[in-house]
Motif scaffolding. Structure first.
Motif, PDB file in Angstrom:
ATOM      1  N   SER A 142       0.716  -1.246  -0.162  1.00  0.00           N
ATOM      2  CA  SER A 142       0.021  -0.402  -0.170  1.00  0.00           C
ATOM      3  C   SER A 142       0.846   1.231   0.014  1.00  0.00           C
ATOM      4  CB  SER A 142      -0.918  -0.092   0.936  1.00  0.00           C
ATOM      5  OG  SER A 142      -0.194   0.035   2.447  1.00  0.00           O
ATOM      6  N   ARG A 143       0.360   2.722  -0.451  1.00  0.00           N
ATOM      7  CA  ARG A 143       0.680   3.447  -0.375  1.00  0.00           C
ATOM      8  C   ARG A 143       1.688   4.442   1.174  1.00  0.00           C
ATOM      9  NH1 ARG A 143      -3.770   7.989  -1.610  1.00  0.00           N
ATOM     10  NH2 ARG A 143      -5.036   6.193   0.066  1.00  0.00           N
ATOM     11  N   SER A 144       1.315   3.516   1.946  1.00  0.00           N
ATOM     12  CA  SER A 144       1.527   4.394   3.059  1.00  0.00           C
ATOM     13  C   SER A 144       3.116   2.629   3.587  1.00  0.00           C
ATOM     14  CB  SER A 144       1.260   3.838   4.545  1.00  0.00           C
ATOM     15  OG  SER A 144       0.109   2.412   4.600  1.00  0.00           O
ATOM     16  N   GLY A 145       2.821   1.713   3.297  1.00  0.00           N
ATOM     17  CA  GLY A 145       4.109   0.481   3.389  1.00  0.00           C
ATOM     18  C   GLY A 145       3.164  -0.795   4.401  1.00  0.00           C
ATOM     19  N   GLY A 146       2.377  -0.167   4.759  1.00  0.00           N
ATOM     20  CA  GLY A 146       1.514  -0.776   6.610  1.00  0.00           C
ATOM     21  C   GLY A 146       0.706  -1.673   5.850  1.00  0.00           C
ATOM     22  N   SER A 147       0.121  -1.906   4.409  1.00  0.00           N
ATOM     23  CA  SER A 147      -0.678  -3.039   3.979  1.00  0.00           C
ATOM     24  C   SER A 147       0.140  -3.816   2.976  1.00  0.00           C
ATOM     25  CB  SER A 147      -1.967  -2.581   3.594  1.00  0.00           C
ATOM     26  OG  SER A 147      -2.848  -2.742   4.811  1.00  0.00           O
ATOM     27  N   THR A 148       0.661  -5.479   3.289  1.00  0.00           N
ATOM     28  CA  THR A 148       0.655  -5.842   2.018  1.00  0.00           C
ATOM     29  C   THR A 148       0.064  -7.290   1.594  1.00  0.00           C
ATOM     30  OG1 THR A 148       2.042  -7.623   3.525  1.00  0.00           O
ATOM     31  CG2 THR A 148       3.390  -5.507   2.111  1.00  0.00           C
ATOM     32  N   TYR A 149       0.151  -7.258   0.176  1.00  0.00           N
ATOM     33  CA  TYR A 149      -0.800  -8.531  -0.796  1.00  0.00           C
ATOM     34  C   TYR A 149       0.451  -9.515  -1.467  1.00  0.00           C
ATOM     35  CZ  TYR A 149      -3.899  -4.917   0.668  1.00  0.00           C
ATOM     36  OH  TYR A 149      -4.849  -3.879   1.570  1.00  0.00           O
ATOM     37  N   TYR A 150      -0.303 -10.772  -1.419  1.00  0.00           N
ATOM     38  CA  TYR A 150       0.501 -11.493  -1.761  1.00  0.00           C
ATOM     39  C   TYR A 150      -0.363 -12.368  -2.532  1.00  0.00           C
ATOM     40  CZ  TYR A 150       4.378  -9.586   0.751  1.00  0.00           C
ATOM     41  OH  TYR A 150       5.046  -9.328   1.969  1.00  0.00           O
ATOM     42  N   THR A 151       0.469 -13.057  -3.666  1.00  0.00           N
ATOM     43  CA  THR A 151       0.098 -14.677  -4.142  1.00  0.00           C
ATOM     44  C   THR A 151      -0.212 -15.743  -3.425  1.00  0.00           C
ATOM     45  OG1 THR A 151      -1.014 -15.512  -6.245  1.00  0.00           O
ATOM     46  CG2 THR A 151       1.055 -14.755  -6.035  1.00  0.00           C
ATOM     47  N   ASP A 152      -0.897 -16.460  -3.553  1.00  0.00           N
ATOM     48  CA  ASP A 152      -0.986 -17.485  -2.326  1.00  0.00           C
ATOM     49  C   ASP A 152       1.180 -18.390  -2.343  1.00  0.00           C
ATOM     50  OD1 ASP A 152      -3.923 -18.938  -2.537  1.00  0.00           O
ATOM     51  OD2 ASP A 152      -2.899 -17.207  -1.627  1.00  0.00           O
ATOM     52  N   SER A 153       1.781 -18.341  -3.591  1.00  0.00           N
ATOM     53  CA  SER A 153       2.135 -19.580  -4.131  1.00  0.00           C
ATOM     54  C   SER A 153       3.549 -18.635  -3.620  1.00  0.00           C
ATOM     55  CB  SER A 153       2.700 -20.145  -5.971  1.00  0.00           C
ATOM     56  OG  SER A 153       2.209 -18.465  -6.433  1.00  0.00           O
ATOM     57  N   VAL A 154       3.658 -17.307  -3.062  1.00  0.00           N
ATOM     58  CA  VAL A 154       5.326 -16.830  -2.787  1.00  0.00           C
ATOM     59  C   VAL A 154       4.780 -16.623  -1.153  1.00  0.00           C
ATOM     60  CG1 VAL A 154       5.388 -16.226  -4.860  1.00  0.00           C
ATOM     61  CG2 VAL A 154       4.850 -14.327  -2.995  1.00  0.00           C
ATOM     62  N   LYS A 155       3.589 -16.441  -0.354  1.00  0.00           N
ATOM     63  CA  LYS A 155       3.319 -16.223   1.132  1.00  0.00           C
ATOM     64  C   LYS A 155       3.788 -16.994   1.364  1.00  0.00           C
ATOM     65  CE  LYS A 155      -1.653 -14.774   1.036  1.00  0.00           C
ATOM     66  NZ  LYS A 155      -2.715 -15.222   1.118  1.00  0.00           N
ATOM     67  N   GLY A 156       4.935 -16.074   2.543  1.00  0.00           N
ATOM     68  CA  GLY A 156       5.752 -17.509   3.853  1.00  0.00           C
ATOM     69  C   GLY A 156       7.187 -17.290   2.384  1.00  0.00           C
ATOM     70  N   ARG A 157       7.604 -16.684   1.711  1.00  0.00           N
ATOM     71  CA  ARG A 157       8.952 -16.256   1.030  1.00  0.00           C
ATOM     72  C   ARG A 157       9.359 -15.222   0.292  1.00  0.00           C
ATOM     73  NH1 ARG A 157       9.445 -19.143  -3.747  1.00  0.00           N
ATOM     74  NH2 ARG A 157       7.777 -19.101  -3.856  1.00  0.00           N
ATOM     75  N   PHE A 158       8.374 -14.267  -0.359  1.00  0.00           N
ATOM     76  CA  PHE A 158       8.715 -13.741  -0.342  1.00  0.00           C
ATOM     77  C   PHE A 158       8.126 -12.003  -0.214  1.00  0.00           C
ATOM     78  CE2 PHE A 158       8.883 -13.985  -5.445  1.00  0.00           C
ATOM     79  CZ  PHE A 158       9.303 -15.381  -4.962  1.00  0.00           C
ATOM     80  N   THR A 159       8.486 -11.423   0.684  1.00  0.00           N
ATOM     81  CA  THR A 159       8.511 -10.023   1.392  1.00  0.00           C
ATOM     82  C   THR A 159       8.472  -8.878   0.634  1.00  0.00           C
ATOM     83  OG1 THR A 159       8.999 -10.945   3.270  1.00  0.00           O
ATOM     84  CG2 THR A 159       9.058  -8.700   3.292  1.00  0.00           C
ATOM     85  N   VAL A 160       7.197  -8.610   0.203  1.00  0.00           N
ATOM     86  CA  VAL A 160       7.479  -6.598  -0.290  1.00  0.00           C
ATOM     87  C   VAL A 160       7.392  -5.232   0.863  1.00  0.00           C
ATOM     88  CG1 VAL A 160       4.619  -6.375  -0.195  1.00  0.00           C
ATOM     89  CG2 VAL A 160       6.406  -5.253  -2.091  1.00  0.00           C
TER      90      VAL A 160
END
Length: 123
Positions: A52-70
């Protein structure tokens, strides 16, 4: 003129890590959500992650959850994608996008796009 320039791609072995960066210019960076998409050979482009604009919320596709961090640094007009435990199926061209998060779809509507950086994961 909006410019998004990705960097950090490369060739790694399975299990390794990479950090992608995307530097933005030409717009007020903090007014937009930012995200990453990828396109594997012979496949359609798919959403990977968004912040999100502030960086406070993040969203991931299921296949990368737990491995990738935005994440993002608004002072540097830069968004990052930390990719850990990489798998051969993560091989793709990764694109940075600036736009609007569509929460109900767990996706990002990209208004501006970078040219991409290639990530290759060998088995």
């Amino acid at each position: 003129q909006v410019q998004l320039v990705e960097s950090g791609g490369g060739l790694v072995q399975a299990g390794a890590s990479l950090r992608l960066s995307c530097a933005a210019s030409g717009r007020t960076f903090s007014n937009y959500a930012m995200g990453w998409f990828r396109q594997a050979p012979g496949k359609e482009r798919e959403f990977v992650a968004a912040v999100s604009r502030s960086g406070g919320s993040t969203y991931y596709t299921d296949s990368v959850k737990g491995r990738f961090t935005v994440s993002r640094d608004n002072a540097k007009n830069t968004v990052y994608l930390q990719m850990n435990s990489l798998k051969p199926e993560d091989t793709a061209v990764y694109y940075c996008a600036l736009g609007t998060i569509i929460v109900v779809a767990n996706n990002l509507r990209g208004d501006y796009w970078g040219k991409g950086t290639l990530v290759t994961v060998s088995s």
